[in-house]
Design an enzyme around this catalytic site. Structure first.
Site, PDB file in Angstrom:
ATOM      1  N   CYS A 198       0.813  -1.227   0.000  1.00  0.00           N
ATOM      2  CA  CYS A 198       0.000   0.000   0.000  1.00  0.00           C
ATOM      3  C   CYS A 198       0.845   1.276   0.000  1.00  0.00           C
ATOM      4  CB  CYS A 198      -0.941   0.001   1.191  1.00  0.00           C
ATOM      5  SG  CYS A 198      -2.049  -1.416   1.193  1.00  0.00           S
ATOM      6  N   HIS A 244      -2.407   8.263   5.995  1.00  0.00           N
ATOM      7  CA  HIS A 244      -2.701   6.939   5.445  1.00  0.00           C
ATOM      8  C   HIS A 244      -4.124   6.549   5.851  1.00  0.00           C
ATOM      9  CE1 HIS A 244      -1.868   3.156   3.594  1.00  0.00           C
ATOM     10  NE2 HIS A 244      -1.938   2.460   4.712  1.00  0.00           N
ATOM     11  N   GLU A 259      -0.799   5.639  13.589  1.00  0.00           N
ATOM     12  CA  GLU A 259      -0.441   6.815  12.790  1.00  0.00           C
ATOM     13  C   GLU A 259      -0.617   8.087  13.619  1.00  0.00           C
ATOM     14  OE1 GLU A 259      -0.970   8.764   8.349  1.00  0.00           O
ATOM     15  OE2 GLU A 259      -2.419   7.261   8.994  1.00  0.00           O
ATOM     16  N   LYS A 286      -9.398   8.605   2.264  1.00  0.00           N
ATOM     17  CA  LYS A 286      -9.896   7.243   2.062  1.00  0.00           C
ATOM     18  C   LYS A 286     -11.328   7.106   2.558  1.00  0.00           C
ATOM     19  CE  LYS A 286      -5.454   4.738   2.152  1.00  0.00           C
ATOM     20  NZ  LYS A 286      -4.512   5.855   2.383  1.00  0.00           N
ATOM     21  N   HIS A 330      -9.701   2.542  -0.044  1.00  0.00           N
ATOM     22  CA  HIS A 330      -8.250   2.325  -0.020  1.00  0.00           C
ATOM     23  C   HIS A 330      -7.831   1.712  -1.349  1.00  0.00           C
ATOM     24  CE1 HIS A 330      -4.249   1.545   1.002  1.00  0.00           C
ATOM     25  NE2 HIS A 330      -4.386   0.803   2.087  1.00  0.00           N
ATOM     26  N   PHE A 364       1.832  -3.393   3.928  1.00  0.00           N
ATOM     27  CA  PHE A 364       2.181  -4.718   4.443  1.00  0.00           C
ATOM     28  C   PHE A 364       3.662  -4.985   4.167  1.00  0.00           C
ATOM     29  CE2 PHE A 364      -2.280  -6.898   4.007  1.00  0.00           C
ATOM     30  CZ  PHE A 364      -2.762  -6.058   4.988  1.00  0.00           C
TER      31      PHE A 364
END
Length: 411
Positions: free
Chosen positions: A164, A303, A314, A335, A340, A399
């Site tokens: 991502c 994010h 975050e 998002k 996403h 990831f």
């Protein structure tokens, strides 16, 4: 060669909230969502029923039908967005500059659609029925490859695959290529088309996706009742070039890109490091690269996935980096509207960050209703804010423990 200044002069997008950068931005400003019930798979076969799908996309507006048949959807999205971005930048790629024009487009997964189609053929009809285009359509770097072919860009041609964070890492890597003089112009961003049976099944099995059946509230970053991310698809492509070439061409400058940070968690295959330790280091690196103090940042496009751990960590990472200034920052997750977009998220969010600077508008985090005590920053709840943005940061985490941050500045 001294580091060269690098600016953003072109934007192109294919997204759940609009198939060009202007429509994307207008919908983001208005708080309009692209999330709805999923149509690309049988929703009754999955515990998750919503997604952020691209709607009304016609690839033949951007390429020949024979080329479309040789590209998976993620590549079609990238080619379309790249052509829009070069047109927006008024960049004519001819032999005089072709070798000085690069392409660096990230993708997290690659051609899942073609993989599933060809696997069915293999199982049902045998190996001789597998398409000779299977591998060239599947591999994640083919978005960059096809953009280069379609536009005649002969400079550095690359693809950063960091889940991502792929789009953000690709833009950062592209920025450095222009800054150090490898190329003068670069077509960069991210693309993804993951709404397929296998990808949807995989993320559902991980329990990473929201099981909220209300499309209007399923993606709710930083809200106490968030329960997972909403899968999206699309592409976001930017044209970066040297300040000198932009001024020489009389190009419109959306923003200057001034900082890039990239770190690894060395912690877990999918969970972020405790307290967002790796994310904090990426943000610190980006600020150091930009030679800016934390207090100079006005806005962070987070994010902000709408998952429990990402949003908590975050937030913690922002507090670590920005200290007392954290409470004065505007932080939002778009998002909440786009879903996403995985490897494309960083590309689309870089466009939004550049437009926030250019337009002096900070987009909202929509669907924000119930505050979470552990997420206690200014998330620009539910309505965009008119505010001058001198410096914006865009974060992406993937990831494998990939963390990437970009810093944009008003020119």
């Amino acid at each position: 060669m001294a580091n060269r200044r690098v600016v953003v002069t072109g934007l192109g997008a294919v997204t759940p909230v609009g198939n060009d950068a202007t429509t994307l931005w207008n919908n983001i400003k208005a708080g309009n969502s692209g999330i709805d019930f999923i149509t690309k798979v049988d929703r009754d076969a999955f515990p998750v029923h919503v997604a952020a799908e691209v709607k009304g996309f016609d690839p033949t507006l951007y390429m020949d039908k024979k080329d479309v048949r040789k590209m998976d959807l993620f590549t079609q999205y990238a080619v379309a967005a790249a052509k829009m971005a070069t047109e927006d930048a008024k960049l004519a790629i001819d032999e005089s500059i072709a070798e000085r024009v690069g392409v660096w487009i990230g993708c997290g997964i690659g051609g899942m659609q073609v993989y599933e189609e060809q696997l069915r053929k293999f199982i049902e009809k045998g190996s001789k029925r597998v398409s000779p285009f299977f591998v060239p359509m599947l591999i994640p770097d083919m978005a960059a490859g096809q953009v280069s072919i379609q536009l005649g860009a002969k400079g550095i041609n690359s693809c950063t695959v960091t889940a991502c964070a792929s789009g953000t890492n690709s833009i950062g890597d592209a920025y450095k290529a222009v800054q150090r003089g490898d190329v003068d112009y670069i077509i960069t961003g991210g693309t993804e088309s993951p709404i397929t049976n296998m990808a949807f099944a995989g993320f559902s099995a991980m329990r990473a996706l929201s099981q909220n059946d209300d499309p209007s509230t399923a993606s709710r970053p930083f809200d106490k009742n968030r329960d997972g991310f909403v899968m999206g698809e699309g592409a976001g492509i930017l044209i970066l070039e040297t300040l000198d070439t932009a001024l020489e061409r009389g190009a419109h400058i959306y923003a200057e890109i001034v900082g890039y940070g990239s770190t690894g968690d060395a912690y877990h295959i999918s969970a972020p490091a405790e307290g967002g330790e790796g994310a904090a280091r990426a943000m610190k690196q980006a600020l150091a690269d930009a030679q800016l103090a934390p207090e100079e940042v006005n806005y962070i496009n987070a994010h902000g996935t709408s998952t429990d751990m990402n949003d908590r960590y975050e937030t913690a990472a922002i507090k670590t980096v920005f200290q007392d200034h954290a409470t004065k920052l505007a932080v939002s997750s778009t998002k909440s509207m786009t879903g996403h977009l995985l490897g494309a998220a960083g590309g689309v969010e870089a466009i939004i960050s550049a437009k926030a600077i250019d337009d002096s508008i900070i987009p909202a985090t929509t669907n924000y209703e119930t505050p979470d005590p552990e997420c206690d920053l200014d998330y620009v709840p539910n309505e965009a804010r008119k505010q001058v943005v001198q410096v914006a940061m865009s974060n992406s985490f993937g990831f494998g423990g990939h963390n990437a941050s970009l810093v944009f500045k008003k020119y």
